[in-house]
Scaffold this motif. Structure first.
Motif, short mmCIF file in Angstrom:
data_model
loop_
_atom_site.label_atom_id
_atom_site.label_comp_id
_atom_site.label_asym_id
_atom_site.label_seq_id
_atom_site.Cartn_x
_atom_site.Cartn_y
_atom_site.Cartn_z
N LEU A 1 0.91 -1.18 -0.08
CA LEU A 1 0.01 -0.05 0.08
C LEU A 1 0.84 1.17 -0.04
CD1 LEU A 1 -2.99 -0.70 2.17
CD2 LEU A 1 -2.49 -1.41 -0.22
N GLU A 2 2.13 1.20 0.48
CA GLU A 2 3.10 2.10 0.40
C GLU A 2 3.54 2.43 -1.12
OE1 GLU A 2 5.34 2.51 4.03
OE2 GLU A 2 7.11 3.58 3.10
N ARG A 3 4.03 1.24 -1.45
CA ARG A 3 4.60 1.30 -2.80
C ARG A 3 3.83 1.63 -3.74
NH1 ARG A 3 6.17 -3.42 -5.21
NH2 ARG A 3 4.89 -4.57 -3.89
N PHE A 4 2.27 1.51 -3.64
CA PHE A 4 1.48 1.92 -4.73
C PHE A 4 0.93 3.31 -4.54
CE2 PHE A 4 1.73 -2.69 -5.80
CZ PHE A 4 1.70 -2.75 -6.99
N GLY A 5 1.23 3.90 -3.42
CA GLY A 5 0.87 5.19 -3.40
C GLY A 5 -0.54 5.40 -2.61
N TRP A 6 -0.98 3.98 -1.79
CA TRP A 6 -2.32 4.24 -1.12
C TRP A 6 -2.06 4.92 0.28
CZ3 TRP A 6 -7.15 3.69 -2.65
CH2 TRP A 6 -8.15 3.77 -1.59
N ARG A 7 -1.24 4.23 1.16
CA ARG A 7 -0.90 5.05 2.38
C ARG A 7 0.32 4.57 2.98
NH1 ARG A 7 -4.45 7.50 5.35
NH2 ARG A 7 -6.28 6.65 4.22
N GLY A 8 1.10 5.49 3.58
CA GLY A 8 2.39 5.03 4.03
C GLY A 8 2.59 4.66 5.41
N ARG A 9 3.65 4.42 6.25
CA ARG A 9 3.79 4.24 7.43
C ARG A 9 3.95 5.53 8.06
NH1 ARG A 9 3.06 -0.84 10.46
NH2 ARG A 9 3.26 -2.46 8.99
N ARG A 10 3.16 5.63 9.53
CA ARG A 10 3.47 6.91 10.18
C ARG A 10 4.58 6.74 10.89
NH1 ARG A 10 -1.09 7.70 13.98
NH2 ARG A 10 -0.65 10.15 13.57
N PRO A 11 5.48 7.80 11.16
CA PRO A 11 6.70 7.53 12.01
C PRO A 11 6.51 7.21 13.47
CG PRO A 11 6.54 9.84 11.04
CD PRO A 11 5.20 9.04 10.59
N LEU A 12 7.30 6.49 14.04
CA LEU A 12 7.10 6.17 15.44
C LEU A 12 7.00 7.44 16.43
CD1 LEU A 12 7.14 3.91 17.41
CD2 LEU A 12 9.76 3.98 17.43
N ALA A 13 7.67 8.48 16.07
CA ALA A 13 7.56 9.71 16.94
C ALA A 13 6.09 10.13 16.80
CB ALA A 13 8.61 10.75 16.30
N ASP A 14 5.32 9.91 15.88
CA ASP A 14 3.98 10.40 15.89
C ASP A 14 2.99 9.72 16.71
OD1 ASP A 14 5.11 12.24 13.82
OD2 ASP A 14 3.51 11.67 12.18
N VAL A 15 3.45 8.51 17.16
CA VAL A 15 2.49 7.49 17.84
C VAL A 15 2.83 7.49 19.16
CG1 VAL A 15 1.49 6.89 15.86
CG2 VAL A 15 3.51 5.62 16.82
N VAL A 16 3.97 7.71 19.48
CA VAL A 16 4.48 7.60 21.19
C VAL A 16 4.37 8.74 21.82
CG1 VAL A 16 6.31 6.72 22.70
CG2 VAL A 16 5.99 5.74 20.10
N HIS A 17 3.67 8.98 22.81
CA HIS A 17 3.38 9.96 23.80
C HIS A 17 4.02 9.83 25.24
CE1 HIS A 17 0.99 10.98 20.50
NE2 HIS A 17 0.20 9.67 20.76
N ARG A 18 4.43 10.96 25.95
CA ARG A 18 4.81 10.62 27.24
C ARG A 18 3.59 11.42 28.27
NH1 ARG A 18 9.88 9.64 29.32
NH2 ARG A 18 10.98 10.40 27.52
#
Ligand SMILES: Cc1cc2nc3c(=O)[nH]c(=O)nc-3n(C[C@H](O)[C@H](O)[C@H](O)COP(=O)(O)O)c2cc1C
Length: 220
Positions: free
Chosen positions: A184-201
């Motif tokens: 889905l990333e290679r075909f331009g549908w949706r990529g992975r989100r960066p880890l930094a965006d999903v980890v919170h303190r």
């Protein structure tokens, strides 16, 4: 393969199945890995129906093709164009389907840990699936999760009794290779989100948790 290597190499497979049937020894090992998963109240609410009859695979593939078309018709033109070349299943090519089910009645009425959050039963089945997926990767097998189906169709196809629910159809089989980047990333549908965006303190939304990028896990 250690567990991080398996996590990094795991891929949802559609195009890379060789057409050979998985051997019974490896099939047993990956099903054993699935059955070793944690589960709420130790209920082990899963079952696995192994489907290899070519006519059953063909019937399911036909149904999935219809569901794919239904989805395609809902898309705006730009998304439809991106979706067009994406293959959403490898049902016949993989040669083996594993239908994974959830039995909400397993464990009786007093399930330790499910009395406040009913969803924990289905979540347990998800963990069994991930175990199967990682073990398959370590066995150089591919897995492709297919959810383009209507539940009553699959229930009837493999004879699943009430109150058991269908959770997934997994295509399982030998592969030529595992892609480094999700389709889905290679075909331009949706990529992975960066880890930094999903980890919170401390509170949801805070962005002061220093994290390593996920590319440390991704195969180069
Ligand atoms: C619950 C679930 C349902 C999915 N259903 C489909 C599906 O019907 N068809 C498909 O091609 N991929 C399906 N996938 C695979 C995802 O598209 C894939 O996991 C995602 O794009 C990330 O790619 P990766 O698994 O290779 O990292 C499903 C995955 C999950 C977890």
């Amino acid at each position: 393969m250690d567990v991080y290597e398996s996590i990094g190499a795991r891929r949802d497979v559609r195009n890379e199945f060789t057409g050979e049937i998985v051997d019974e020894v490896r099939l047993n090992r990956v099903l054993g890995a699935a059955h070793a998963a944690p589960s709420v109240g130790n209920t082990q609410p899963w079952d696995f129906v192994v489907v290899q009859n070519p006519s059953t695979l063909a019937r399911f593939a036909g149904h999935v093709a219809e569901c794919r078309e239904d989805f395609a018709r809902t898309l705006p033109p730009d998304r439809a164009a991106t979706f067009g070349p994406i293959v959403v299943e490898g049902i016949e090519r993989s040669g083996t389907g594993v239908v994974v089910t959830f039995d909400p009645s397993r464990g009786g009425r007093h399930i330790l840990g499910r009395h406040t959050i009913d969803e924990t039963g289905r979540l347990s089945v998800g963990l069994a699936i991930e175990n199967l997926w990682l073990a398959a990767t370590a066995e150089c097998l591919g897995v492709g999760w297919v959810s383009f189906y209507r539940e009553p169709f699959l229930r009837e196809l493999v004879g699943i009794p009430a109150p058991v629910e269908v959770v997934a159809w997994l295509c399982l089989g030998p592969v030529t290779a595992l892609q480094a980047v999700p389709d889905l990333e290679r075909f331009g549908w949706r990529g992975r989100r960066p880890l930094a965006d999903v980890v919170h303190r401390e509170s949801f939304g805070s962005d002061d948790f220093p994290v390593e990028d996920r590319s440390t896990l991704r195969r180069q």
